[in-house]
Design an enzyme around this catalytic site. Structure first.
Site, mmCIF file in Angstrom:
data_model
loop_
_atom_site.group_PDB
_atom_site.id
_atom_site.type_symbol
_atom_site.label_atom_id
_atom_site.label_comp_id
_atom_site.label_asym_id
_atom_site.label_seq_id
_atom_site.Cartn_x
_atom_site.Cartn_y
_atom_site.Cartn_z
ATOM 1 N N TYR A 113 -0.143 -29.568 9.335
ATOM 2 C CA TYR A 113 -0.017 -30.779 8.514
ATOM 3 C C TYR A 113 0.713 -30.505 7.213
ATOM 4 C CZ TYR A 113 -1.476 -34.717 5.544
ATOM 5 O OH TYR A 113 -1.497 -35.800 4.703
ATOM 6 N N GLY B 143 10.198 -32.942 5.373
ATOM 7 C CA GLY B 143 11.659 -32.874 5.385
ATOM 8 C C GLY B 143 12.226 -31.753 4.538
ATOM 9 N N GLY C 245 11.345 -28.369 5.201
ATOM 10 C CA GLY C 245 11.200 -27.101 5.917
ATOM 11 C C GLY C 245 9.821 -26.483 5.825
ATOM 12 N N ILE C 246 8.851 -27.192 5.225
ATOM 13 C CA ILE C 246 7.508 -26.611 5.051
ATOM 14 C C ILE C 246 6.798 -26.508 6.406
ATOM 15 C CG2 ILE C 246 5.243 -26.885 3.959
ATOM 16 C CD1 ILE C 246 6.628 -28.099 1.542
ATOM 17 N N LYS D 112 5.457 -39.705 17.968
ATOM 18 C CA LYS D 112 6.863 -39.386 18.243
ATOM 19 C C LYS D 112 7.487 -38.396 17.245
ATOM 20 C CE LYS D 112 10.626 -40.929 20.857
ATOM 21 N NZ LYS D 112 11.609 -40.101 20.155
ATOM 22 N N TYR E 194 8.393 -30.670 17.692
ATOM 23 C CA TYR E 194 7.972 -29.563 18.560
ATOM 24 C C TYR E 194 8.981 -29.277 19.657
ATOM 25 C CZ TYR E 194 3.464 -29.811 16.210
ATOM 26 O OH TYR E 194 2.472 -29.815 15.283
#
Lengths: 170, 171
Positions: free
Chosen positions: B94, B101, B103-104, B133, B139
């Site tokens: 999470y 947005g 890159g975390i 979605k 993923y």
């Protein structure tokens, strides 16, 4: 027939455990996917911090299987965690050799696992079943299991080693 | 934006508990969360922990307006595949909406993958809701595949009264 006993697996059982894992994988049409070795089962199940626990079903010598085995069923499980409700018991494999089915061995194994879950304060027991495996699905639903994929829309995802290497290098 | 990824400590449990609730709310199941900060501390930081955590932290100047610097987390534990041996299950991943947005999420997942590979795992498993979605797309872009769709495996659960009855042998 109540001529069987259920007990915790010991290091000497790894050869039988691997044999039964392969039989179950064959039933699931996935036999070629089993790459686990007896050595790994030994290291991973019987060290200081086991990755899994196992219960085996054993019959006396005079009741052995047609190919000479006395360890004729097993269940492999481990503990997982749900941050909403806490500890869970995850049932990885559960199998009884065909010629020994219908005598209550499977039910008894499941009973022992459920007792373990309750004793260790697990809120739930989780496992996966192939959707085409109707006999097993019926067996579990009769015992109160619910299908989370159907009912709640959960889908199981996997990333294999090659892609894990790519992700870890980013 | 600058951020750091590290293993969680006992002190992080308060923020992890907060973000667990935020994630549950996003998944529309807030009423299902029963675990407390205390249980997380007990279950995650004993000799043989039931789970491991990693957190994403931003520097002071990027804190949220409520003052939070811990803006993402992942919870995982070791499992076992009877086919392949040691495996990893990622239970939660999470990132707070305002920090997405950047890159975390990828960095958290990368850390989980690194730790898993270091421990000898050959597979990472996790579950995603079929309506989610944005997560499904993320993923799939990381090389994952849908085991439920591709191999027909369904996730099953036995809990509460059903589990008690099973333990007593009443079928």
């Amino acid at each position: 027939m109540s001529n069987f006993l259920l007990r915790k697996a010991e290091p000497k059982d790894v050869s039988d455990i691997l044999r039964l894992i392969k039989e179950l994988a064959k039933f699931e049409k996935m036999e070629e996917q089993v790459i686990l070795t007896e050595k790994e089962l030994l290291e991973d199940g019987f060290g200081d911090h086991p990755f899994y626990h196992c219960v085996v079903a054993e019959v006396p010598e005079d009741k052995q299987s047609s190919d000479g085995y006395t360890v004729i069923g097993f269940a492999m499980y481990y503990f997982t965690y749900d941050p909403w409700i806490g500890k869970l018991l995850y049932l990885e494999d559960f199998y009884v050799m065909k010629e020994f089915r219908g005598s209550g061995i499977g039910s008894d194994i499941l009973k022992v696992l459920s007792e373990t879950a309750v004793k260790t304060r697990c809120s739930s027991m989780h496992f996966i079943v192939a959707e085409w495996n109707k006999p097993s699905i019926e067996f579990y639903k009769r015992r109160g299991a619910s299908d989370l994929s159907d009912e709640e829309g959960w889908r199981l995802y996997a990333i294999e080693k090659n892609d894990l290497l790519k992700i870890s290098a980013k | 934006m600058d951020f750091s990824i590290r293993a969680s400590t006992l002190e992080d449990c308060k923020d992890i508990a907060r973000m667990i609730l935020e994630l549950a709310e996003y998944e529309k199941v807030l009423d299902q969360v029963k675990v407390t900060q205390k249980e997380l501390e007990q279950d995650g930081f004993i000799k043989n922990p039931f789970f491991h955590g990693i957190v994403a932290e931003v520097p002071e100047q990027h804190r949220t307006k409520e003052g939070h610097a811990k803006v993402g987390y992942a919870l995982y534990f070791y499992t076992y595949s009877s086919w392949k041996g040691r495996a990893l299950y990622m239970e939660d991943l999470y990132v707070m909406p305002e920090f997405r947005g950047k890159g975390i999420g990828k960095a958290l997942m990368s850390k989980v993958a690194q730790l898993g590979l270091a421990a000898g795992c050959t597979q990472l498993n996790f579950a995603v809701l079929d309506w989610n979605k944005p997560s499904l797309d993320f993923y799939l872009s990381q090389g994952c595949f849908d085991v439920t769709a591709d191999m027909g495996y369904h996730c099953m659960r036995c809990e509460g009264a059903a589990l008690e009855q099973l333990a007593q042998g009443d079928t």
